[in-house]
Scaffold this motif. Structure first.
Motif, short mmCIF file in Angstrom:
data_model
loop_
_atom_site.label_atom_id
_atom_site.label_comp_id
_atom_site.label_asym_id
_atom_site.label_seq_id
_atom_site.Cartn_x
_atom_site.Cartn_y
_atom_site.Cartn_z
N VAL A 315 -15.96 29.44 -9.21
CA VAL A 315 -15.46 30.00 -7.95
C VAL A 315 -15.68 31.50 -7.87
N LEU A 316 -15.89 32.15 -9.01
CA LEU A 316 -16.00 33.61 -9.04
C LEU A 316 -17.04 34.17 -8.06
N PRO A 317 -18.26 33.62 -8.00
CA PRO A 317 -19.24 34.19 -7.06
C PRO A 317 -18.74 34.18 -5.62
N TYR A 318 -18.02 33.14 -5.23
CA TYR A 318 -17.53 33.06 -3.85
C TYR A 318 -16.36 34.03 -3.63
N LEU A 319 -15.55 34.22 -4.67
CA LEU A 319 -14.49 35.22 -4.58
C LEU A 319 -15.05 36.63 -4.46
N LEU A 320 -16.21 36.86 -5.07
CA LEU A 320 -16.83 38.18 -5.04
C LEU A 320 -17.73 38.39 -3.83
N GLY A 321 -17.80 37.41 -2.94
CA GLY A 321 -18.53 37.59 -1.70
C GLY A 321 -19.94 37.06 -1.69
N PHE A 322 -20.39 36.40 -2.76
CA PHE A 322 -21.73 35.82 -2.76
C PHE A 322 -21.75 34.60 -1.83
N GLY A 323 -22.93 34.25 -1.36
CA GLY A 323 -23.07 33.08 -0.51
C GLY A 323 -24.43 32.44 -0.67
N GLY A 324 -24.58 31.24 -0.12
CA GLY A 324 -25.86 30.55 -0.14
C GLY A 324 -26.35 30.25 -1.54
N MET A 325 -27.67 30.31 -1.71
CA MET A 325 -28.29 30.00 -2.99
C MET A 325 -27.97 31.05 -4.06
N GLY A 326 -27.67 32.26 -3.61
CA GLY A 326 -27.28 33.29 -4.57
C GLY A 326 -26.01 32.90 -5.31
N ALA A 327 -25.02 32.40 -4.54
CA ALA A 327 -23.77 31.95 -5.17
C ALA A 327 -24.02 30.76 -6.09
N VAL A 328 -24.87 29.85 -5.67
CA VAL A 328 -25.19 28.68 -6.49
C VAL A 328 -25.83 29.12 -7.82
N ALA A 329 -26.77 30.05 -7.73
CA ALA A 329 -27.46 30.51 -8.93
C ALA A 329 -26.50 31.23 -9.88
N VAL A 330 -25.65 32.10 -9.33
CA VAL A 330 -24.72 32.84 -10.19
C VAL A 330 -23.71 31.89 -10.83
N ALA A 331 -23.16 30.98 -10.02
CA ALA A 331 -22.18 30.03 -10.54
C ALA A 331 -22.79 29.16 -11.64
N SER A 332 -24.00 28.67 -11.41
CA SER A 332 -24.65 27.82 -12.40
C SER A 332 -24.95 28.58 -13.69
N THR A 333 -25.35 29.84 -13.54
CA THR A 333 -25.65 30.64 -14.73
C THR A 333 -24.39 30.90 -15.55
N LEU A 334 -23.31 31.28 -14.88
CA LEU A 334 -22.06 31.56 -15.58
C LEU A 334 -21.53 30.30 -16.28
N VAL A 335 -21.56 29.19 -15.56
CA VAL A 335 -21.07 27.94 -16.16
C VAL A 335 -21.97 27.51 -17.32
N GLY A 336 -23.28 27.67 -17.15
CA GLY A 336 -24.20 27.32 -18.23
C GLY A 336 -23.91 28.12 -19.49
N ALA A 337 -23.67 29.42 -19.34
CA ALA A 337 -23.35 30.25 -20.51
C ALA A 337 -22.05 29.80 -21.16
N ALA A 338 -21.05 29.49 -20.33
CA ALA A 338 -19.77 29.03 -20.89
C ALA A 338 -19.92 27.70 -21.59
N LEU A 339 -20.73 26.80 -21.05
CA LEU A 339 -20.96 25.50 -21.70
C LEU A 339 -21.66 25.67 -23.04
N LEU A 340 -22.58 26.62 -23.11
CA LEU A 340 -23.25 26.89 -24.38
C LEU A 340 -22.24 27.36 -25.43
#
Length: 384
Positions: A315-340
């Protein structure tokens, strides 16, 4: 007989550096332990010292300056100096498992066997720590992983359907709160039910109090041991041993005793018969107590916090004002790092490859998110 080659000398010096580093790590770990664990770690350090002597003898005048150990040994040594927990022991276990002595003609068979046994010794020490934190660790890993995967999938699926950014954000926050509460409730019920089942299997204190008043000729106690898995003959022997102090007392009618009677011979220790049998009636099975650690409320609180911390990341990218594919990319990257990170942590604690576990966690988590995202696209197109 030809002398050692330059390659041999380099290999022996690497082994020497590794043995010195491992011995130092065990000594550092021993400083943070007491009692039997400290003694075991110091004994391991002495064993590594014997291996060090072997390589010193082979090298002779070719010892040279101390070599820099490989990065794994440096990390282990650094952690051992600063920490002493199960993570460090898990790393030490993996270090012992990587020993190449069984494949090296210059290492003795005894040294190779030592390293194999050392792995089991460190595994035993690490298992104590794993058992102590198993309940909290389970809640942490499951909670954080569920939060990461479920909320990322929710956010991506809702976003792919074409709704507004505000709807995506509200959906993500709702998923965070509902999932955290659900995890907390589920963990509370799980731990509480487990404790109730264990309590139901524990001997009643009234049973121990009744021992001095049993009919010694009928020997009902033998039925208890038979119900717990002993053979009839074993049960008779065990019951006779427990009741021997009472049988030795003469002139006392146990069947007519009451709560006001003075303590009979051995009555104060009567509960030992049931306390011992509760977990190991045949004297053959080790006691496994780690599943009883922790409280239901503690497990619920930790599950809530860990799920919420994981669910917040998508949810962080959306809280910080990101939108569209940018938010998807940031969210996926952050979650991917946490999963690792969570996958590597599981690998370390379980004594397996952290890289393999990290990759598995990443593939499972992002795979679920991709499927949900594609479903969101499909339903968004159909509804539109």
């Amino acid at each position: 007989m030809p002398g050692p080659t330059p390659a041999d000398i380099r290999r022996w010096r690497r082994y020497l550096a590794a043995e010195r580093a491992e011995a130092a790590s065990y000594r550092d770990l021993a400083q943070r332990r007491t009692g039997e664990e400290r003694a075991i770690l110091l004994a391991l350090a002495e064993a590594e010292k014997r291996h060090e002597t072997h390589w010193l003898d082979l090298l002779g005048d070719d010892v040279g300056d101390p070599l820099r150990t490989e990065w794994r040994s440096r990390v282990l040594g650094s952690l051992a100096r600063r920490f002493g927990g199960v993570f460090v022991l898990a790393l030490a276990q993996r270090a012992e498992a990587r020993s190449a002595y069984s494949r090296d003609v210059d290492a003795t068979a005894t040294m190779a066997a030592d390293e194999q046994i050392h792995e089991e010794v460190v595994r035993g020490l690490a298992t104590r720590g794993r058992n102590r934190l198993s309940g909290t660790f389970r809640a942490a890993v499951f909670g954080a992983n569920d939060g990461l995967v479920s909320n990322l999938a929710l956010v991506l699926g809702i976003g792919a359907s074409g709704v507004s950014q505000q709807t995506i954000l509200l959906s993500g926050l709702a998923g965070l709160l509902s999932g955290s509460l659900s995890m907390a409730a589920g963990e509370y019920v799980s731990v509480r039910s487990q404790r109730e089942l264990l309590e139901a299997s524990s001997p009643s204190p009234d049973a121990a109090a009744a021992l001095p008043h049993l009919d010694l000729n009928a020997n009902e106690l033998a039925l208890v041991y038979r119900a717990r898995g002993l053979t009839p003959d074993q049960a008779e022997v065990r019951a006779a041993e427990v009741l021997a102090p009472f049988a030795a007392s003469t002139g006392v009618d146990h069947r007519d005793g009451n709560a006001g009677d003075p303590a009979l011979p051995g009555e104060e220790d009567a509960s030992d018969a049931f306390e011992t049998e509760r977990s190991d009636p045949a004297g053959e099975r080790p006691v496994d107590e780690h599943e009883t650690h922790g409280t239901a409320w503690g497990a619920a609180a930790s599950s809530f916090c860990f799920f919420a911390s994981g669910a917040l990341i998508p949810v962080l990218p959306y809280l910080l004002g990101f939108g569209g594919m940018g938010a998807v990319a940031v969210a996926s990257t952050l979650v991917g790092a946490a999963l690792l990170v969570t996958g590597a942590t599981v690998g370390l604690l379980s004594g397996t490859s952290p890289l393999t576990r990290a990759a598995r966690q990443l593939l499972i988590g992002l795979g679920a998110a991709v499927v949900t995202y594609l479903l969101g696209l499909f339903f968004g197109t159909v509804i539109a």
